[in-house]
Motif scaffolding. Structure first.
Motif, short mmCIF file in Angstrom:
data_model
loop_
_atom_site.label_atom_id
_atom_site.label_comp_id
_atom_site.label_asym_id
_atom_site.label_seq_id
_atom_site.Cartn_x
_atom_site.Cartn_y
_atom_site.Cartn_z
N MET A 219 -8.13 5.24 4.99
CA MET A 219 -7.05 6.06 5.53
C MET A 219 -6.59 5.53 6.88
SD MET A 219 -5.27 8.58 4.54
CE MET A 219 -4.09 9.75 5.15
N ARG A 220 -7.54 5.07 7.69
CA ARG A 220 -7.17 4.51 8.98
C ARG A 220 -6.32 3.25 8.81
NH1 ARG A 220 -12.87 4.97 12.40
NH2 ARG A 220 -12.98 7.26 12.42
N PHE A 221 -6.64 2.47 7.76
CA PHE A 221 -5.87 1.26 7.51
C PHE A 221 -4.42 1.59 7.19
CE2 PHE A 221 -4.26 -1.81 4.37
CZ PHE A 221 -4.28 -2.97 5.14
N VAL A 222 -4.21 2.63 6.36
CA VAL A 222 -2.84 3.04 6.01
C VAL A 222 -2.08 3.51 7.24
CG1 VAL A 222 -1.47 4.65 4.64
CG2 VAL A 222 -3.53 3.63 3.66
N LEU A 223 -2.73 4.31 8.08
CA LEU A 223 -2.07 4.78 9.30
C LEU A 223 -1.74 3.63 10.24
CD1 LEU A 223 -4.18 7.99 10.04
CD2 LEU A 223 -1.88 7.86 9.08
N ALA A 224 -2.64 2.64 10.31
CA ALA A 224 -2.39 1.48 11.17
C ALA A 224 -1.18 0.68 10.66
CB ALA A 224 -3.62 0.59 11.23
N CYS A 225 -1.07 0.54 9.34
CA CYS A 225 0.08 -0.18 8.77
C CYS A 225 1.38 0.54 9.05
CB CYS A 225 -0.13 -0.36 7.26
SG CYS A 225 -1.46 -1.50 6.83
N VAL B 75 -8.87 5.70 -2.22
CA VAL B 75 -9.80 5.70 -1.09
C VAL B 75 -10.94 6.68 -1.34
CG1 VAL B 75 -10.02 6.22 1.36
CG2 VAL B 75 -8.03 4.96 0.54
N ASN B 76 -10.62 7.88 -1.83
CA ASN B 76 -11.65 8.87 -2.11
C ASN B 76 -12.59 8.41 -3.22
OD1 ASN B 76 -10.57 10.57 -0.16
ND2 ASN B 76 -9.31 11.70 -1.62
N TYR B 77 -12.03 7.76 -4.22
CA TYR B 77 -12.86 7.27 -5.34
C TYR B 77 -13.84 6.21 -4.85
CZ TYR B 77 -14.06 5.04 -9.79
OH TYR B 77 -14.73 4.51 -10.86
N SER B 78 -13.35 5.30 -4.03
CA SER B 78 -14.23 4.26 -3.49
C SER B 78 -15.33 4.88 -2.62
CB SER B 78 -13.41 3.26 -2.67
OG SER B 78 -14.24 2.29 -2.08
N ARG B 79 -14.97 5.86 -1.81
CA ARG B 79 -15.96 6.53 -0.97
C ARG B 79 -17.00 7.27 -1.81
NH1 ARG B 79 -13.54 11.34 2.22
NH2 ARG B 79 -13.56 12.06 0.05
N ASP B 80 -16.55 7.95 -2.88
CA ASP B 80 -17.48 8.68 -3.74
C ASP B 80 -18.42 7.73 -4.47
OD1 ASP B 80 -16.28 11.00 -2.92
OD2 ASP B 80 -15.02 11.21 -4.71
N ALA C 83 -17.97 10.18 -10.49
CA ALA C 83 -16.81 10.08 -9.60
C ALA C 83 -15.52 10.13 -10.41
CB ALA C 83 -16.89 8.80 -8.78
N THR C 84 -14.53 10.78 -9.88
CA THR C 84 -13.23 10.90 -10.56
C THR C 84 -12.35 9.71 -10.18
OG1 THR C 84 -13.40 13.30 -10.45
CG2 THR C 84 -11.22 12.37 -10.92
N PRO C 85 -11.98 8.86 -11.16
CA PRO C 85 -11.15 7.70 -10.83
C PRO C 85 -9.72 8.11 -10.51
CG PRO C 85 -11.46 7.85 -13.20
CD PRO C 85 -12.32 8.93 -12.59
N PRO C 86 -9.00 7.27 -9.77
CA PRO C 86 -7.60 7.61 -9.47
C PRO C 86 -6.73 7.53 -10.72
CG PRO C 86 -8.11 5.39 -8.71
CD PRO C 86 -9.41 5.99 -9.17
#
Length: 316
Positions: free
Chosen positions: A1-7, A150-155, A232-235
Protein backbone atom coordinates in the motif's frame (compact mmCIF):
# COMPACT_ATOMS: atom_id res chain seq x y z
CA UNK A 1 0.00 0.00 0.00
CA UNK A 2 2.86 2.36 0.76
CA UNK A 3 4.31 1.64 -2.67
CA UNK A 4 1.03 2.63 -4.37
CA UNK A 5 0.82 5.86 -2.37
CA UNK A 6 4.45 6.66 -3.21
CA UNK A 7 3.75 6.17 -6.93
CA UNK A 8 0.71 8.45 -6.77
CA UNK A 9 2.73 11.13 -4.96
CA UNK A 10 5.58 10.97 -7.50
CA UNK A 11 3.12 11.13 -10.39
CA UNK A 12 1.48 14.25 -8.97
CA UNK A 13 4.88 15.81 -8.32
CA UNK A 14 6.05 15.10 -11.86
CA UNK A 15 2.83 16.57 -13.26
CA UNK A 16 3.35 19.76 -11.28
CA UNK A 17 7.00 20.09 -12.31
CA UNK A 18 6.44 19.25 -15.98
CA UNK A 19 3.33 21.38 -16.40
CA UNK A 20 3.17 22.89 -19.86
CA UNK A 21 1.78 26.28 -20.76
CA UNK A 22 -0.83 27.18 -23.33
CA UNK A 23 1.90 28.26 -25.77
CA UNK A 24 3.51 24.84 -25.44
CA UNK A 25 0.21 23.16 -26.25
CA UNK A 26 -0.02 25.29 -29.41
CA UNK A 27 3.46 24.11 -30.46
CA UNK A 28 2.47 20.48 -29.80
CA UNK A 29 -0.56 20.84 -32.08
CA UNK A 30 1.45 22.52 -34.82
CA UNK A 31 4.12 19.83 -34.73
CA UNK A 32 1.51 17.08 -35.00
CA UNK A 33 -0.44 18.82 -37.78
CA UNK A 34 2.72 19.68 -39.72
CA UNK A 35 3.96 16.09 -39.69
CA UNK A 36 0.52 14.83 -40.69
CA UNK A 37 0.38 17.28 -43.61
CA UNK A 38 3.98 17.48 -44.85
CA UNK A 39 5.40 14.14 -43.73
CA UNK A 40 6.80 12.61 -40.57
CA UNK A 41 9.89 14.36 -39.25
CA UNK A 42 9.05 17.72 -40.83
CA UNK A 43 10.05 20.62 -38.59
CA UNK A 44 9.38 24.36 -38.70
CA UNK A 45 12.86 24.95 -40.11
CA UNK A 46 12.87 22.13 -42.65
CA UNK A 47 9.49 23.26 -44.02
CA UNK A 48 10.83 26.79 -44.49
CA UNK A 49 14.09 25.33 -45.85
CA UNK A 50 16.27 27.28 -43.40
CA UNK A 51 18.78 26.07 -40.77
CA UNK A 52 17.81 26.14 -37.07
CA UNK A 53 20.29 28.98 -36.56
CA UNK A 54 18.79 31.16 -39.30
CA UNK A 55 18.41 34.86 -38.40
CA UNK A 56 15.06 36.60 -38.50
CA UNK A 57 15.72 38.18 -41.90
CA UNK A 58 16.35 34.78 -43.46
CA UNK A 59 13.20 33.42 -41.87
CA UNK A 60 11.12 36.29 -43.26
CA UNK A 61 12.57 35.76 -46.72
CA UNK A 62 11.80 32.04 -46.55
CA UNK A 63 8.29 32.83 -45.39
CA UNK A 64 7.59 35.10 -48.37
CA UNK A 65 8.84 32.41 -50.74
CA UNK A 66 6.80 29.64 -49.11
CA UNK A 67 3.64 31.78 -48.86
CA UNK A 68 3.76 32.52 -52.59
CA UNK A 69 4.30 28.83 -53.25
CA UNK A 70 1.29 27.56 -51.27
CA UNK A 71 -1.01 30.57 -51.60
CA UNK A 72 -4.63 29.41 -52.13
CA UNK A 73 -5.07 31.71 -55.14
CA UNK A 74 -2.21 29.94 -56.92
CA UNK A 75 -3.49 26.49 -55.94
CA UNK A 76 -7.23 26.53 -56.61
CA UNK A 77 -9.01 23.31 -55.80
CA UNK A 78 -6.06 21.82 -53.92
CA UNK A 79 -7.29 19.96 -50.89
CA UNK A 80 -6.12 21.35 -47.54
CA UNK A 81 -4.29 24.34 -49.09
CA UNK A 82 -6.09 26.87 -46.89
CA UNK A 83 -5.10 24.99 -43.71
CA UNK A 84 -1.47 24.77 -44.87
CA UNK A 85 -1.32 28.48 -45.66
CA UNK A 86 -2.85 29.43 -42.29
CA UNK A 87 -0.46 27.05 -40.50
CA UNK A 88 2.51 28.72 -42.20
CA UNK A 89 1.54 32.11 -40.76
CA UNK A 90 1.23 30.72 -37.21
CA UNK A 91 4.59 28.97 -37.43
CA UNK A 92 6.37 32.09 -38.66
CA UNK A 93 4.83 34.18 -35.88
CA UNK A 94 6.24 31.74 -33.33
CA UNK A 95 9.71 31.90 -34.90
CA UNK A 96 9.57 35.69 -35.04
CA UNK A 97 8.91 35.89 -31.28
CA UNK A 98 12.09 35.42 -29.18
CA UNK A 99 10.18 33.65 -26.42
CA UNK A 100 8.19 31.51 -28.84
CA UNK A 101 11.30 30.51 -30.78
CA UNK A 102 13.09 29.65 -27.54
CA UNK A 103 10.24 27.33 -26.52
CA UNK A 104 10.15 25.68 -29.94
CA UNK A 105 13.92 25.24 -30.01
CA UNK A 106 13.69 23.47 -26.67
CA UNK A 107 11.27 20.90 -28.05
CA UNK A 108 13.18 20.83 -31.36
CA UNK A 109 16.32 19.70 -29.55
CA UNK A 110 14.75 17.50 -26.87
CA UNK A 111 11.75 16.18 -28.75
CA UNK A 112 8.05 16.72 -28.19
CA UNK A 113 6.98 14.78 -25.06
CA UNK A 114 4.65 11.83 -25.48
CA UNK A 115 2.78 12.79 -22.31
CA UNK A 116 1.72 16.39 -22.74
CA UNK A 117 -0.11 16.93 -19.48
CA UNK A 118 -3.69 16.30 -18.41
CA UNK A 119 -4.73 19.83 -19.38
CA UNK A 120 -3.66 19.26 -22.99
CA UNK A 121 -5.67 16.08 -23.43
CA UNK A 122 -8.66 17.37 -21.50
CA UNK A 123 -9.07 20.50 -23.64
CA UNK A 124 -8.72 18.52 -26.90
CA UNK A 125 -10.56 15.38 -25.98
CA UNK A 126 -13.08 16.77 -23.53
CA UNK A 127 -14.80 13.71 -22.06
CA UNK A 128 -18.50 13.52 -21.39
CA UNK A 129 -20.16 12.47 -18.18
CA UNK A 130 -20.45 8.86 -19.34
CA UNK A 131 -16.76 8.67 -20.20
CA UNK A 132 -15.77 10.11 -16.83
CA UNK A 133 -18.01 7.65 -14.98
CA UNK A 134 -16.62 4.69 -16.94
CA UNK A 135 -13.06 5.86 -16.26
CA UNK A 136 -13.73 6.25 -12.54
CA UNK A 137 -15.42 2.85 -12.43
CA UNK A 138 -12.44 1.17 -14.10
CA UNK A 139 -9.95 3.08 -11.96
CA UNK A 140 -11.61 2.24 -8.64
CA UNK A 141 -12.10 -1.39 -9.70
CA UNK A 142 -8.42 -1.78 -10.60
CA UNK A 143 -7.33 -0.08 -7.38
CA UNK A 144 -9.56 -2.37 -5.34
CA UNK A 145 -8.09 -5.37 -7.16
CA UNK A 146 -4.58 -4.16 -6.32
CA UNK A 147 -5.60 -3.88 -2.67
CA UNK A 148 -6.87 -7.45 -2.83
CA UNK A 149 -3.51 -8.56 -4.24
CA UNK A 150 -1.65 -6.85 -1.40
CA UNK A 151 -3.95 -8.39 1.22
CA UNK A 152 -3.66 -11.83 -0.38
CA UNK A 153 0.13 -11.67 -0.35
CA UNK A 154 0.11 -10.54 3.29
CA UNK A 155 -2.29 -13.34 4.29
CA UNK A 156 -0.17 -15.96 2.51
CA UNK A 157 2.96 -14.85 4.35
CA UNK A 158 1.10 -14.89 7.67
CA UNK A 159 -0.29 -18.40 7.03
CA UNK A 160 3.11 -19.74 5.99
CA UNK A 161 4.73 -18.23 9.08
CA UNK A 162 2.04 -19.66 11.38
CA UNK A 163 2.40 -23.16 9.86
CA UNK A 164 6.17 -22.94 10.21
CA UNK A 165 5.89 -21.86 13.87
CA UNK A 166 3.48 -24.71 14.62
CA UNK A 167 5.77 -27.31 13.06
CA UNK A 168 8.76 -25.76 14.82
CA UNK A 169 7.01 -26.07 18.17
CA UNK A 170 6.00 -29.66 17.42
CA UNK A 171 9.21 -31.02 15.85
CA UNK A 172 11.95 -28.82 17.27
CA UNK A 173 14.61 -26.72 15.54
CA UNK A 174 15.73 -29.60 13.29
CA UNK A 175 12.16 -29.92 11.91
CA UNK A 176 12.26 -33.73 12.10
CA UNK A 177 8.85 -35.39 12.26
CA UNK A 178 8.48 -37.63 15.27
CA UNK A 179 5.47 -39.31 16.74
CA UNK A 180 1.89 -38.75 15.68
CA UNK A 181 -0.44 -35.87 16.28
CA UNK A 182 0.88 -33.16 18.58
CA UNK A 183 -0.87 -30.24 20.21
CA UNK A 184 1.15 -27.04 20.48
CA UNK A 185 0.66 -23.39 21.32
CA UNK A 186 1.62 -20.78 18.73
CA UNK A 187 2.11 -17.07 19.32
CA UNK A 188 0.36 -15.09 16.57
CA UNK A 189 2.28 -11.93 17.38
CA UNK A 190 2.02 -8.94 19.58
CA UNK A 191 4.16 -8.00 22.52
CA UNK A 192 3.77 -9.29 26.04
CA UNK A 193 0.79 -7.92 27.92
CA UNK A 194 -0.85 -8.19 31.33
CA UNK A 195 -4.15 -10.06 31.50
CA UNK A 196 -7.08 -9.41 33.83
CA UNK A 197 -5.44 -11.43 36.60
CA UNK A 198 -2.26 -9.37 36.44
CA UNK A 199 -0.22 -12.16 34.86
CA UNK A 200 2.19 -11.56 32.01
CA UNK A 201 1.13 -13.31 28.79
CA UNK A 202 3.27 -13.49 25.63
CA UNK A 203 0.91 -11.90 23.15
CA UNK A 204 -1.96 -13.72 21.43
CA UNK A 205 -1.50 -17.51 21.70
CA UNK A 206 -3.72 -20.14 20.04
CA UNK A 207 -3.86 -23.92 20.29
CA UNK A 208 -2.86 -25.83 17.17
CA UNK A 209 -2.45 -29.47 16.23
CA UNK A 210 0.28 -30.76 13.93
CA UNK A 211 -0.51 -34.06 12.24
CA UNK A 212 2.26 -34.82 9.76
CA UNK A 213 2.30 -32.05 7.16
CA UNK A 214 -1.22 -30.97 8.07
CA UNK A 215 -1.76 -28.21 10.62
CA UNK A 216 -5.06 -27.52 12.37
CA UNK A 217 -6.35 -24.64 14.45
CA UNK A 218 -8.26 -25.69 17.55
CA UNK A 219 -11.34 -23.55 18.10
CA UNK A 220 -12.80 -22.68 21.51
CA UNK A 221 -15.34 -25.48 21.07
CA UNK A 222 -12.64 -28.03 20.30
CA UNK A 223 -13.29 -28.22 16.56
CA UNK A 224 -10.34 -28.57 14.18
CA UNK A 225 -9.95 -26.24 11.21
CA UNK A 226 -7.23 -27.04 8.70
CA UNK A 227 -4.81 -24.21 8.04
CA UNK A 228 -3.27 -24.09 4.56
CA UNK A 229 -2.51 -21.63 1.80
CA UNK A 230 -5.95 -22.37 0.35
CA UNK A 231 -7.40 -20.59 3.38
CA UNK A 232 -6.33 -17.22 1.96
CA UNK A 233 -8.79 -15.59 -0.42
CA UNK A 234 -7.14 -14.90 -3.79
CA UNK A 235 -7.82 -11.62 -5.62
CA UNK A 236 -10.63 -11.62 -8.17
CA UNK A 237 -12.27 -8.93 -10.25
CA UNK A 238 -15.60 -10.64 -9.54
CA UNK A 239 -15.28 -9.56 -5.90
CA UNK A 240 -14.63 -5.90 -6.64
CA UNK A 241 -17.38 -3.37 -6.05
CA UNK A 242 -18.75 -2.95 -9.59
CA UNK A 243 -19.34 -6.64 -10.47
CA UNK A 244 -20.81 -7.11 -7.00
CA UNK A 245 -23.10 -4.12 -7.56
CA UNK A 246 -24.27 -5.49 -10.94
CA UNK A 247 -24.96 -8.93 -9.47
CA UNK A 248 -26.98 -7.34 -6.68
CA UNK A 249 -29.15 -5.44 -9.18
CA UNK A 250 -29.71 -8.57 -11.30
CA UNK A 251 -30.61 -10.60 -8.21
CA UNK A 252 -33.06 -7.96 -7.00
CA UNK A 253 -34.68 -7.68 -10.44
CA UNK A 254 -34.98 -11.43 -10.86
CA UNK A 255 -36.38 -11.84 -7.37
CA UNK A 256 -38.96 -9.12 -8.00
CA UNK A 257 -40.13 -10.75 -11.25
CA UNK A 258 -40.41 -14.20 -9.73
CA UNK A 259 -42.38 -13.02 -6.67
CA UNK A 260 -45.82 -12.62 -8.41
CA UNK A 261 -45.43 -16.03 -10.08
CA UNK A 262 -44.65 -17.64 -6.74
CA UNK A 263 -47.68 -16.00 -5.09
CA UNK A 264 -50.00 -17.06 -7.90
CA UNK A 265 -48.68 -20.61 -7.73
CA UNK A 266 -49.27 -20.72 -3.98
CA UNK A 267 -52.83 -19.44 -4.45
CA UNK A 268 -53.50 -22.03 -7.15
CA UNK A 269 -52.21 -24.76 -4.89
CA UNK A 270 -54.45 -23.45 -2.09
CA UNK A 271 -57.49 -23.49 -4.37
CA UNK A 272 -56.69 -27.02 -5.43
CA UNK A 273 -56.52 -28.15 -1.83
CA UNK A 274 -59.88 -26.49 -1.09
CA UNK A 275 -61.39 -28.28 -4.05
CA UNK A 276 -60.07 -31.61 -2.92
CA UNK A 277 -61.49 -31.06 0.58
CA UNK A 278 -64.98 -30.25 -0.85
CA UNK A 279 -65.87 -32.77 -3.59
CA UNK A 280 -69.44 -31.48 -3.76
CA UNK A 281 -68.16 -28.29 -5.38
CA UNK A 282 -66.85 -30.18 -8.42
CA UNK A 283 -70.07 -29.75 -10.35
CA UNK A 284 -71.03 -26.22 -11.36
CA UNK A 285 -74.49 -25.39 -12.68
CA UNK A 286 -74.56 -24.22 -16.28
CA UNK A 287 -76.94 -21.55 -17.64
CA UNK A 288 -79.27 -24.22 -19.07
CA UNK A 289 -79.64 -25.82 -15.66
CA UNK A 290 -77.28 -28.70 -16.25
CA UNK A 291 -74.06 -29.25 -14.47
CA UNK A 292 -70.66 -30.10 -15.84
CA UNK A 293 -67.51 -31.39 -14.26
CA UNK A 294 -65.62 -28.11 -13.74
CA UNK A 295 -63.39 -27.31 -10.86
CA UNK A 296 -63.89 -23.97 -9.07
CA UNK A 297 -60.56 -22.83 -10.49
CA UNK A 298 -61.69 -23.57 -14.08
CA UNK A 299 -65.02 -21.87 -13.52
CA UNK A 300 -63.38 -18.74 -12.11
CA UNK A 301 -61.01 -18.56 -15.09
CA UNK A 302 -63.88 -18.96 -17.54
CA UNK A 303 -65.79 -16.17 -15.83
CA UNK A 304 -62.75 -13.95 -15.95
CA UNK A 305 -62.31 -14.54 -19.68
CA UNK A 306 -65.93 -13.70 -20.31
CA UNK A 307 -65.55 -10.50 -18.32
CA UNK A 308 -62.67 -9.46 -20.57
CA UNK A 309 -59.75 -9.88 -18.21
CA UNK A 310 -57.69 -12.24 -16.11
CA UNK A 311 -57.66 -12.71 -12.40
CA UNK A 312 -54.55 -11.15 -10.90
CA UNK A 313 -52.77 -12.46 -7.86
CA UNK A 314 -53.12 -10.26 -4.82
CA UNK A 315 -50.25 -10.13 -2.43
CA UNK A 316 -51.57 -10.70 1.06
Amino acid sequence: MRFVLACVFLANLATAVLAYRKEDHEIFDLVSDLEASEGKGTTFYSWLEVPPTAPLAQINKAYRKKSMEIHPDKNPGVRGIHERFARLGVIVNILRSPEGRERYDFFYKNGVPKWRGTGYYYTRFRPGLGTVLVFLMLLTTVLQYLVQMVNYSRDLNRIRQTIHDAKLAAWGPKMVQSGGRRKVKVNLGGGPRIDEDGSMVPGKVIDMIVDGDTVYIVSSTGELHELSEKTATPPAFARTWFPTFVRGIIHSTTKGKNEPTRIEREEDEGEGSDHRSNPAADKIATPNGTSEGRTPKQAMRAAAVKAGGRRKAVKR
